[in-house]
Design a protein around this motif. Structure first.
Motif, short mmCIF file in Angstrom:
data_model
loop_
_atom_site.label_atom_id
_atom_site.label_comp_id
_atom_site.label_asym_id
_atom_site.label_seq_id
_atom_site.Cartn_x
_atom_site.Cartn_y
_atom_site.Cartn_z
N MET A 138 -0.69 -3.23 -10.20
CA MET A 138 0.34 -2.55 -10.98
C MET A 138 1.71 -3.11 -10.60
SD MET A 138 0.97 1.55 -11.28
CE MET A 138 -0.68 1.74 -11.96
N ARG A 184 3.83 1.36 -1.16
CA ARG A 184 3.10 0.81 -2.31
C ARG A 184 2.12 1.82 -2.87
NH1 ARG A 184 -1.97 -2.98 -1.47
NH2 ARG A 184 -2.73 -0.86 -1.10
N SER A 241 2.28 3.56 -6.66
CA SER A 241 1.18 3.40 -7.62
C SER A 241 0.65 4.75 -8.10
CB SER A 241 0.04 2.60 -6.99
OG SER A 241 -0.61 3.36 -5.98
N ARG A 259 -7.26 6.34 -6.46
CA ARG A 259 -7.08 6.68 -7.88
C ARG A 259 -8.13 7.68 -8.34
NH1 ARG A 259 -6.08 1.07 -8.12
NH2 ARG A 259 -8.22 0.67 -8.84
#
Length: 284
Positions: A1, A108, A112, A164
């Protein structure tokens, strides 16, 4: 991403009179694979030693390192966080405490995870006294997740695909499954609910209470598991004598489905402008 497709981020680090831990924390920020756009130290009344650490490290950072300080008047974490948020120029706020060592992908991972209409709650890894003392003495900010002295095994790693998957599945409505030392918000969502509630004058529940008001305003909670790892430096537990009163404030927010607190961030928005490109310090 591609992180460049997103708006700017501010990393807010709260601290009080532990400059050795703050230095280690900042060194771990400096080693991030992705840096925030600015760092703001939310200092609840530390002595000059903390300012000296910040001044010494500032030249090492390619981004702004801003020190927001207030006089020592007891435990005023909600107030100093509000002042730091008011000072921030980022649209996205990542919030930690100054007694943490960050995994090199911490920022990071948080970036995300950001989605409009949500806030993010993370967890932590506890370090024992022996490992903590060693890292503080050596000022070593890289931690091997398999080394001895660490607890919370599953919280040590950055595994993006698993993170995720877990984001919207791990305790989405549990206001107790969060820690103020590892959270992230959209700045405008915080302003909408008037930031942290400054009736909290002792340790505990200010993070749960702001989560309640965000949820009541329609902002969903996401979890950052297997990502956003932080390693907590061992220290004695703080005085929890105010917890009973703080529990009452939290219960009141739950009972009345509160969205907006009366003593919050808006009192600073008219007197504090977001920090300009030059470094800036505030004593309010």
């Amino acid at each position: 991403m591609d992180m460049k497709t997103f708006s700017k981020s501010s990393l807010i680090i709260s601290t009080y009179n532990w400059p050795e831990a703050l230095r280690l924390c900042l060194l771990s920020v400096r080693q991030q694979s992705v840096l925030p756009d600015e760092i703001i130290i939310a200092d609840d009344g530390s002595t000059r030693h903390t300012a000296d650490v910040i001044d010494d490290l500032r030249p090492l950072f390619p981004i702004r390192l801003i020190h927001v300080w207030q006089e020592d008047d007891g435990f005023q974490l909600s107030k100093i966080r509000n002042k730091a948020i008011a000072t921030s120029s980022g649209d996205y706020i990542i919030q930690i405490d100054g007694d943490l060592v960050l995994h090199r992908h911490f920022v990071r991972d948080h970036l995300s995870m950001r989605r409009r209409g949500t806030f993010v709650a993370g967890s932590r890894v506890l370090m024992n006294r022996e490992l903590s003392d060693k890292l503080l003495y050596l000022q070593k900010s890289r931690i091997n997740p398999f080394q001895s002295g660490l607890g919370n095994f599953c919280n040590r790693f950055s595994i993006p695909w698993l993170s995720r998957y877990m984001a919207d599945r791990y305790k989405p409505n549990d206001i107790y499954a969060l820690r103020g030392c590892n959270m992230a918000f959209w700045r405008d969502d915080l302003v909408r609910v008037n930031g942290y509630n400054e009736v909290f004058h002792a340790w505990g529940r200010e993070d749960n209470e702001i989560a309640v008001r965000l949820l009541n305003s329609g902002v969903r909670k996401r979890a950052i598991k297997f990502g956003g790892a932080v390693f907590h430096i061992f220290h004695r537990e703080v005085d929890r004598g105010g917890c009973r009163e703080n529990d009452l404030y939290l219960s009141d927010a739950l009972l009345h489905k509160t969205v907006y607190c009366h003593l919050g961030i808006r009192q600073y928005l008219d007197i504090i402008e977001p920090a300009p490109l030059a470094e800036k310090e505030f004593a309010l």
